[in-house]
Design a protein around this motif. Structure first.
Motif, PDB file in Angstrom:
ATOM      1  N   GLU A  43       0.839  -1.201   0.000  1.00 33.14           N
ATOM      2  CA  GLU A  43       0.000   0.000   0.000  1.00 33.14           C
ATOM      3  C   GLU A  43       0.872   1.247   0.000  1.00 33.14           C
ATOM      4  OE1 GLU A  43      -0.576  -2.580   1.949  1.00 33.14           O
ATOM      5  OE2 GLU A  43      -2.446  -3.263   1.059  1.00 33.14           O
ATOM      6  N   GLN A  75       2.461   1.766  -3.362  1.00 37.42           N
ATOM      7  CA  GLN A  75       1.509   2.249  -4.351  1.00 37.42           C
ATOM      8  C   GLN A  75       1.183   3.717  -4.130  1.00 37.42           C
ATOM      9  OE1 GLN A  75      -1.683  -0.350  -5.115  1.00 37.42           O
ATOM     10  NE2 GLN A  75      -2.782   1.102  -6.381  1.00 37.42           N
ATOM     11  N   PRO A 125      -8.426  19.071  -4.712  1.00 33.47           N
ATOM     12  CA  PRO A 125      -8.995  17.961  -5.473  1.00 33.47           C
ATOM     13  C   PRO A 125      -9.194  18.292  -6.949  1.00 33.47           C
ATOM     14  CG  PRO A 125     -10.173  18.213  -3.452  1.00 33.47           C
ATOM     15  CD  PRO A 125      -9.221  19.354  -3.520  1.00 33.47           C
ATOM     16  N   PHE A 145      -3.784   9.242  -1.086  1.00 34.04           N
ATOM     17  CA  PHE A 145      -3.251   7.890  -0.950  1.00 34.04           C
ATOM     18  C   PHE A 145      -2.186   7.837   0.134  1.00 34.04           C
ATOM     19  CE2 PHE A 145      -4.722   4.932  -4.294  1.00 34.04           C
ATOM     20  CZ  PHE A 145      -5.680   5.753  -4.840  1.00 34.04           C
ATOM     21  N   PRO A 153      -7.923   8.742 -11.579  1.00 35.45           N
ATOM     22  CA  PRO A 153      -6.739   8.056 -11.063  1.00 35.45           C
ATOM     23  C   PRO A 153      -6.788   6.562 -11.318  1.00 35.45           C
ATOM     24  CG  PRO A 153      -8.180   8.681  -9.284  1.00 35.45           C
ATOM     25  CD  PRO A 153      -8.771   9.245 -10.518  1.00 35.45           C
ATOM     26  N   GLY A 154      -7.932   6.080 -11.762  1.00 34.68           N
ATOM     27  CA  GLY A 154      -8.105   4.643 -11.943  1.00 34.68           C
ATOM     28  C   GLY A 154      -7.049   4.008 -12.820  1.00 34.68           C
ATOM     29  N   SER A 179      -4.274   3.649 -10.410  1.00 39.67           N
ATOM     30  CA  SER A 179      -4.472   3.041  -9.099  1.00 39.67           C
ATOM     31  C   SER A 179      -5.344   1.811  -9.154  1.00 39.67           C
ATOM     32  CB  SER A 179      -5.112   4.042  -8.150  1.00 39.67           C
ATOM     33  OG  SER A 179      -6.498   4.083  -8.365  1.00 39.67           O
ATOM     34  N   GLY A 180      -5.774   1.407 -10.346  1.00 37.33           N
ATOM     35  CA  GLY A 180      -6.613   0.225 -10.429  1.00 37.33           C
ATOM     36  C   GLY A 180      -5.924  -0.964  -9.781  1.00 37.33           C
ATOM     37  N   TRP A 185     -15.080   4.321 -10.072  1.00 37.56           N
ATOM     38  CA  TRP A 185     -14.181   5.460 -10.281  1.00 37.56           C
ATOM     39  C   TRP A 185     -12.731   5.008 -10.140  1.00 37.56           C
ATOM     40  CZ3 TRP A 185     -13.831  10.569  -6.972  1.00 37.56           C
ATOM     41  CH2 TRP A 185     -13.103  11.507  -7.696  1.00 37.56           C
ATOM     42  N   PHE A 186     -12.284   4.685  -8.922  1.00 36.40           N
ATOM     43  CA  PHE A 186     -10.937   4.136  -8.784  1.00 36.40           C
ATOM     44  C   PHE A 186     -10.837   3.324  -7.495  1.00 36.40           C
ATOM     45  CE2 PHE A 186     -10.645   8.267  -6.739  1.00 36.40           C
ATOM     46  CZ  PHE A 186      -9.849   8.064  -5.642  1.00 36.40           C
ATOM     47  N   LEU A 187      -9.707   2.639  -7.346  1.00 37.48           N
ATOM     48  CA  LEU A 187      -9.518   1.754  -6.195  1.00 37.48           C
ATOM     49  C   LEU A 187      -8.450   2.325  -5.273  1.00 37.48           C
ATOM     50  CD1 LEU A 187      -9.329  -1.654  -8.071  1.00 37.48           C
ATOM     51  CD2 LEU A 187     -11.306  -0.658  -6.959  1.00 37.48           C
ATOM     52  N   ILE A 188      -8.645   2.135  -3.981  1.00 38.37           N
ATOM     53  CA  ILE A 188      -7.631   2.519  -3.024  1.00 38.37           C
ATOM     54  C   ILE A 188      -7.052   1.235  -2.441  1.00 38.37           C
ATOM     55  CG2 ILE A 188      -7.132   3.916  -1.003  1.00 38.37           C
ATOM     56  CD1 ILE A 188      -9.830   5.224  -1.375  1.00 38.37           C
ATOM     57  N   PRO A 189      -5.725   1.109  -2.409  1.00 38.85           N
ATOM     58  CA  PRO A 189      -5.157  -0.135  -1.880  1.00 38.85           C
ATOM     59  C   PRO A 189      -5.477  -0.292  -0.401  1.00 38.85           C
ATOM     60  CG  PRO A 189      -3.445   1.520  -2.172  1.00 38.85           C
ATOM     61  CD  PRO A 189      -4.700   2.074  -2.786  1.00 38.85           C
ATOM     62  N   VAL A 202     -15.553  10.522  -1.199  1.00 43.10           N
ATOM     63  CA  VAL A 202     -14.409  11.114  -1.894  1.00 43.10           C
ATOM     64  C   VAL A 202     -14.907  12.085  -2.964  1.00 43.10           C
ATOM     65  CG1 VAL A 202     -12.371  10.641  -3.262  1.00 43.10           C
ATOM     66  CG2 VAL A 202     -13.012   9.101  -1.427  1.00 43.10           C
ATOM     67  N   TYR A 216     -16.001  15.185  -1.240  1.00 40.79           N
ATOM     68  CA  TYR A 216     -14.868  16.020  -0.828  1.00 40.79           C
ATOM     69  C   TYR A 216     -14.279  16.753  -2.026  1.00 40.79           C
ATOM     70  CZ  TYR A 216     -10.640  17.540   1.399  1.00 40.79           C
ATOM     71  OH  TYR A 216      -9.640  18.325   1.885  1.00 40.79           O
ATOM     72  N   THR A 217     -14.179  16.038  -3.148  1.00 41.12           N
ATOM     73  CA  THR A 217     -13.632  16.672  -4.344  1.00 41.12           C
ATOM     74  C   THR A 217     -14.443  17.904  -4.719  1.00 41.12           C
ATOM     75  OG1 THR A 217     -12.905  14.520  -5.091  1.00 41.12           O
ATOM     76  CG2 THR A 217     -13.020  16.247  -6.734  1.00 41.12           C
TER      77      THR A 217
END
Lengths: 191, 513, 512, 113
Positions: B357, B360, B421, B431, B503-504, B507-508, C65-69, C139, C142-143
């Motif tokens: 994590e 990344q 943002p 992140f 960001p996908g 960060s996918g 949308w996207f992934l957070i680890p 998220v 917030y954006t």
């Protein structure tokens, strides 16, 4: 006997290192450094590293020191009167700070070395005939396991040659202006 | 079985046999070393090296000098293709693959880091086009040096033992020392180069001494083996060695209290080189720091977190004092290193549990930062053509009226640096602090994130100068023709927005396992 | 799709605006007006498609949308592009869509230079505001929350008054500092609840312990309280309002401040009901203090715009008071009052802007007897003031009455203090009206003032009509909020029961 | 030879400290470069000590090649650094006719103010 030589060489390298730092004349510093390297090479040899001792003398003593000496002479810095920062003797904050930092580093590392709790070496181990850095094995390892580092070093040398060429090459006639005042003129010309 | 042991065994055999080589086992050794995986891992670096050689050949012939940009871009693209291959086609399952006798890592993250380094180099190189004037005869050498640095960065990111890492570090540093002093007819450039070199060489000596102590205490310099040694890592000798090594890496990454060189060197160096230092060097240092974070004892993780907050504070308050934009960006670079250090602290605090994590997060942060800071520096290098005065904050007054496009770009980059943002800067920050909070460093995270309010204070001052204050008297010089720099700014702006909004693609779940 | 259009049509419009020639002011204004009118039409469609009987979000959109680890299985937290509307947000969305064309219509009076930039920021702002009210992912929320700050920052800094740079930096840093703390809380939440979806988080957070809720509530409430602003954080508002250009003030009062109260309602009370119950008295006191203190501040002002700004603090005190009374009528009243305040204060700011464009002063002492010279202006001003002080039959009355009713049920003492605010409010606003409009024309410069032109009247008439409409038939508006607010009230009641139970357990355990 | 590893490490520590002290004391850039060389040599000694220690621990006729290989690379890099450093010194000398560290004062906080 061998131990005695080791300690003598160690003392020589320490004293010579002090000489490097304390000498007023840069030429003397270079010579002291050479002496220190010879002392260190001796300790390598006695510890069983023949190849390292050899390249220590050849590369350091033969090449690097000559380079230093060459630059000192080229820039005509050998004149002791031109040297203004006679260290230690002159007082001021910087020398004391330097000595202070040096002492702190020394104390800290010596302390950890004293507490290192290194495993006791077995009694009666004798050095192998080929020494601790047998050339063939070194070569084999360097061309297999450490190929990347080796090739990297070759690229590094290439880059160094290129970089040093840029930095030290004499400025060309059109741009050769050493006093800063004429810089603007040179700029206009180049533009 | 690790190749290290193979080498040792073969050494043992040959010594016993009186030094004669067994050709078969040697052949076997070579076959085991230079595998297909090794070729894949080396491809990005080899492409760059080939680029260097071709560039040098081009220098020999007057007629070939024109294709220099093509060669440079070709090398970068070929290398990027190699990195892409590493990123996309490395299997996720199983233990990490190490090649060349365990000295080099083959993994998705090495590929991603490689892309980041290449992007940093590309951005720096694009803004360097038409930047230099008196140094024109040395532009070939400039490109060669710029192409060398990313090789070093890739070695640093992939290194699995300290020898390889050390050569990588030098391969990165030496070209940058030369590039910092590249405008050798200017006092400030030479001074920047010398300061960078002297302190850098000191740092390297410190690293080596630390590595020597660590090696004596543990008996190995290979990271995977260091992971296994267990208690030996806790001896005072090993701890001192680790501390010295971290200090030297912190120096490269410009972490408090090793940050003092940064403002001077960043300011004095040619701006494209500053861009490369600020983005590439930092990325490479953190790539290795994250890989080696397991060396940090869990008990010292909080200390690292505190250092991160201190770095943030020092960088932000230092930047607050500046009147020159370049120097301000230098100080803000220190602050960004502080933010990134949170990832190292998180990885160390969780005893490696969060290392994926944290890595990344750091990759995303750095990817955004490369384009953000790189874009800002590109604009700065463009503005410098107007004259010294035009890079001070006062000199930027009225830029929004004079050159709205440039001012809009700069505003975007500054907002991204501030972490607003819809820009890449926010995603990176999100992140990084996500990783920090996962490691239960909530108080430190709050302290760190509140310091970014200070950061917004000085970023906004520039925005105010550009848009809200009237231009000072005097005709503005005509805008310099810098198509490459303009392309660079456009590219960076697009990437900043892309990372911020989608960001996908970075960060996918496929970034790495 | 409708919700996405509401959010992104303004942004696309802003991009289109960039390519228009920057010296054709009328063309750009017309274009912007058209864009905002399209959004207004979409808003009307939303208003009629909205099903008032559904308590939860509707017309949803939900995309990856996207992934957070994340270190535990499944290895990541998914952030989604999730939109939705429910009874809490429908009024505010409609208000935003309704106000924006009028704001655009008001710009020719006070935005004379760098028109293109202004209009671009206006449209970007609308995107941000719509996004805040429609986002159903933390998220994403917030954006939009932070994105909506940037346009106001520029509007204040470029087109503001003399001390605009000070005001703009203060406004920005205040709000950002608050929202960054909220960001950390948001990060903590997705790490512990493994989702960033607002409806899911609402369920999960509401079920967690009081201690967890308390910390999270503190972080969220800080961000929203700064934005509202609740009393100790109110200083940025007066500066921002005073320095902002008219349309900036209208948007700020009309919509941006509502983001704070909306956040308190959806996150503060909806997500952390136990913490809200536990801290309701404190917030009611803050609200009541805000009402009275804001009124006193307003009384002391000589600058009429600053006076209205301070009255905003007072009026938002009502909203906070009603909300944290945590009774059904309090919640409904405060939601309605958000809209009311947007309308009546927006109207006041528009009027002040119009007279400022003519006289270039906002000092009360420079005016007097304006009613004789500008009867139409005087009519609208008196109308706005009466709406603002809560004259029965106009919108303000309904909201204040419901709020006070609700808070009397919860805590008569605090409500008693708040009632005095109604009187003070009448005092300072009517005093300002008297000083400005009535009496002899003492100042020469006021003799030649032009009355409002057709454009100015035209842009105020819709607001005035709406004010009367809400005043006469509030149920039409309240009905759409009922289901959602009932659900909210149920949650609060459940939380209250849980708290009482645990308190009872604690008290029985102590003697043992 | 029966010198314990600790003594090698102590020698290396002393040399490193002298190098560090010299680095901070001296202002002549060439001497500063020499001090860096001293520090690099001290590091080399540590690698040598480690290699010898590990080889002896492993038993008769064992070697540990990581140390000597690192030392070889360090010597290469020392040469590289000397070359680059001296080139920079020459560049400085061309501009300022001096190799004094105190000449490096162009870049300070506020000098651009």
């Amino acid at each position: 006997m061998v131990d005695l030589i080791f300690y003598a060489a160690a003392t020589l390298s320490v004293l010579a290192a002090l000489g490097v730092v304390l000498a007023r004349n840069p030429v003397h510093s270079v010579l002291w450094l050479l002496a220190s390297f010879v002392g260190i090479a001796t300790t390598y040899l006695l510890s069983g590293f023949q190849f390292l001792a050899a390249i220590q003398v050849l590369v350091y003593g033969g090449a690097i020191m000559v380079l230093f000496l060459f630059v000192v002479m080229l820039l005509n810095l050998g004149d002791p009167d031109a040297e203004h920062d006679a260290p230690v003797m002159q007082g001021g904050l910087t020398p004391r700070l330097g000595i202070g930092i040096g002492c702190i580093v020394a104390a800290l590392t010596l302390l950890t070395v004293a507490n290192a709790n290194l495993a006791q070496l077995p009694e009666g181990v004798v050095l192998p005939i080929g020494g601790l850095d047998p050339l063939k094995q070194m070569a084999l390892a360097m061309f297999t396991q450490w190929t990347l580092a080796f090739e990297g070093a070759s690229v590094l040398l290439l880059a160094t040659a290129v970089g040093v060429l840029v930095l030290a090459k004499r400025e060309r006639a059109s741009v050769a202006v050493s006093p800063p005042q004429t810089l603007t003129a040179a700029k206009e010309e180049a533009a | 079985m690790s190749l290290i042991t193979i080498v040792q065994e073969s050494a043992l055999q040959t010594t016993a046999q009186g030094g004669a080589f067994d050709p078969e086992s040697t052949q076997q050794l070579f076959a085991n070393t230079f595998t297909g995986d090794a070729a894949r891992a080396l491809a990005p670096m080899v492409s760059l090296t080939v680029g260097i050689l071709v560039l040098l050949v081009c220098e020999l012939f007057e007629g070939l000098k024109k294709i220099r940009p093509a060669v440079f871009l070709g090398a970068i693209l070929a290398s990027a293709w190699g990195c892409w291959g590493l990123w996309q086609h490395t299997p996720e399952i199983g233990a990490p693959v190490r090649v060349l006798g365990g000295t080099l890592l083959v993994s998705q993250q090495v590929g991603v880091w490689g892309m980041v380094f290449l992007a940093a180099t590309l951005v720096a190189w694009m803004q360097a086009r038409k930047y230099y004037r008196q140094e024109a005869p040395f532009l070939g050498e400039h490109d060669v040096l710029m192409l060398t640095a990313p090789i070093g960065m890739m070695m640093m990111a992939g290194a699995q033992d300290l020898i390889t890492f050390f050569i990588g570090l030098e391969l990165l540093s030496i070209p940058l020392y030369c590039l910092a002093a590249f405008r050798r007819v200017r006092n400030d450039s030479v001074e920047a180069g010398l300061k960078y070199f002297v302190l850098g060489a000191f740092g390297v000596a410190m690293f080596l001494y630390g590595a020597g102590l660590l090696y004596t205490a543990t008996g190995t310099m290979s990271l995977p083996e260091l992971r296994q040694v267990g208690e030996a890592l806790e001896s005072p000798l090993a701890r001192t060695g680790i501390a010295l090594m971290l200090g030297s890496l912190f120096f490269k990454a410009s972490i408090f209290p090793f940050h003092l060189w940064v403002p001077d060197v960043y300011q004095g160096s040619p701006t494209p080189v500053t861009s490369l230092m600020a983005t590439g060097t930092k990325a490479a240092a953190f790539a290795f720091l994250l890989e080696a974070a397991f060396l940090v004892p869990v008990s010292a993780a909080t200390l690292i977190g505190v250092l991160a907050v201190l770095t943030l504070a020092v960088g932000n308050f230092g930047a607050l004092m500046q009147k020159d934009l370049k120097r301000m960006l230098a100080w803000s670079g220190i602050a960004h290193a502080g933010t990134l250090l949170f990832t190292v602290a998180a990885s160390a605090a969780s005893d490696g549990l969060l290392s994926a994590e944290a890595t990344q997060a750091a990759v995303l942060y750095m990817a955004a930062y490369v384009f953000t800071a790189g874009g800002a520096f590109a604009l700065l290098s463009w503005l410098e053509a107007d004259g010294e005065h035009h890079t001070t904050i006062d000199g930027l007054r009225g830029l929004g009226q004079r050159r709205p496009g440039m001012a809009a770009g700069m505003t975007l980059f500054l907002l991204s640096l501030g972490g607003i943002p819809a820009t890449g800067g926010f995603i990176g920050k999100f992140f990084v602090f996500g990783a920090a909070v996962q490691a239960d460093m909530i108080a430190l995270s709050i302290a760190g994130i509140l310091l970014s309010v200070v950061a917004l204070g000085y970023y906004l001052r520039v925005v105010i100068a550009m848009w809200m204050q009237p231009a000072k008297d005097g005709q503005a010089p005509p805008m310099a023709e810098r198509p490459w720099a303009a392309a660079c700014v456009g590219f960076c702006a697009a990437m900043v927005v892309a990372i911020g909004v989608l960001p996908g693609f970075l960060s996918g779940s496929t970034l790495f396992p | 799709m409708l919700l996405s259009l509401l959010i992104f049509i303004p942004l696309l419009g802003a991009l289109g605006l960039l390519v228009l020639p920057s010296d054709r002011h009328d063309l750009m204004r017309g274009y912007t007006l058209a864009v905002t009118l399209i959004v207004a039409v979409l808003g009307a469609m939303l208003w009629f498609q909205f099903d008032a009987s559904i308590a939860t979000q509707q017309l949803t959109e939900n995309r990856h949308w996207f992934l957070i680890p994340y270190h535990d299985a499944p290895g990541f937290v998914e952030v989604r592009y999730a939109l939705g509307v429910d009874g809490i947000s429908i009024l505010l969305v409609a208000l935003t869509a309704f106000l924006m064309p009028l704001v655009v219509l008001s710009t020719p009076g006070h935005v004379k230079h760098r028109v293109k930039e202004f209009l671009v920021w206006l449209l970007v702002m609308q995107t941000g505001m719509m996004g805040v009210f429609l986002a159903m992912d933390l998220v994403l929320f917030y954006t939009f929350w932070e994105v909506s700050l940037v346009p106001l920052y520029f509007m204040l800094g470029i087109w503001g008054g003399e001390r605009r740079l000070y005001a703009t930096v203060k406004f920005f840093l205040y709000t950002v500092a608050g929202s960054l703390v909220m960001l950390i809380a948001a990060v903590w939440m997705y790490l512990h609840f493994h989702t960033t979806s607002i409806p899911e988080l609402t369920e999960l957070a509401a079920a967690s312990s009081l201690e967890v809720q308390g910390w999270l509530f503190a972080a969220f409430a800080l961000a929203f309280a700064i934005k509202v602003p609740v009393i100790p954080f109110h200083t940025w508002l007066a500066d921002a309002h005073t320095e902002a250009p008219t349309s900036g003030s209208v948007i700020l009062a009309g919509v941006l401040l509502k983001m704070g109260t909306y956040g308190l309602l959806r996150f503060g009370i909806g997500m952390f009901p136990q913490a809200a119950v536990a801290s309701s008295t404190a917030f009611m006191i803050l609200g009541a203090v805000g009402i009275v203190y804001g009124a006193f501040l307003a009384m002391a002002q000589t600058d009429v715009k600053r006076l209205v700004a301070c009255s905003s603090v007072s009026h938002l005190g009502y909203v906070v008071l009603g909300m944290f009374a945590l009774t059904q009528s309090g919640l409904r009243g405060s939601l309605l009052q958000m809209v009311n305040h947007g309308l009546s204060t927006g109207l006041l700011f528009l009027l002040i802007g119009m007279i400022y464009e003519r006289r270039h002063t906002r000092e009360l002492k420079d005016y007097g007897g304006v009613a004789a010279v500008m009867p139409v202006f005087a009519f609208f001003f008196v109308f706005a003031v009466l709406s603002s002080v809560g004259l029965p039959g106009l919108n303000g009355f309904i909201g204040e009455w419901m709020i006070l009713l609700g808070s009397f049920q919860a805590n008569p003492w605090i409500a008693g203090i708040a009632v005095t605010g109604v009187i003070f409010g009448a005092v300072y606003l009517l005093r300002a009206t008297r000083l400005m409009l009535f009496g002899e024309v003492t100042n020469e410069a006021n003799q030649k003032l032009q009355d409002l032109n057709l454009r100015e009247v035209g842009l105020m008439v819709p607001i005035a009509v709406l004010c009367v409409w809400i005043g006469v038939a509030p149920n039409m508006f309240l009905d759409r909020t009922t289901a959602s607010l009932d659900l909210l009230a149920e949650r609060v009641e459940a939380a209250q029961t849980t708290l009482e139970l645990s308190a009872a357990e604690a008290s029985t355990e102590v003697p043992r | 030879m029966s010198v314990p590893t600790e003594h090698l490490l102590i020698l290396s520590a002393i040399l490193f400290s002298i190098g560090v002290a010299g680095f901070f004391i001296r202002r002549n850039l060439i001497v500063v470069l020499m001090c860096i060389e001293l520090m690099l040599n001290a590091a080399n000694l540590a690698f040598v000590a480690g290699s010898r220690h590990n080889a002896f621990l492993a038993g008769q006729d064992q070697t540990d090649l990581e140390g000597p290989i690192m030392v070889t690379f360090v010597i290469v890099v020392a040469a590289v650094e000397a070359a680059v450093g001296l080139a920079l010194v020459i560049a400085l000398y061309r501009r300022k006719q001096s190799v004094d560290l105190r000449e490096l004062t162009e870049l300070e906080d506020g000098s651009h103010a």
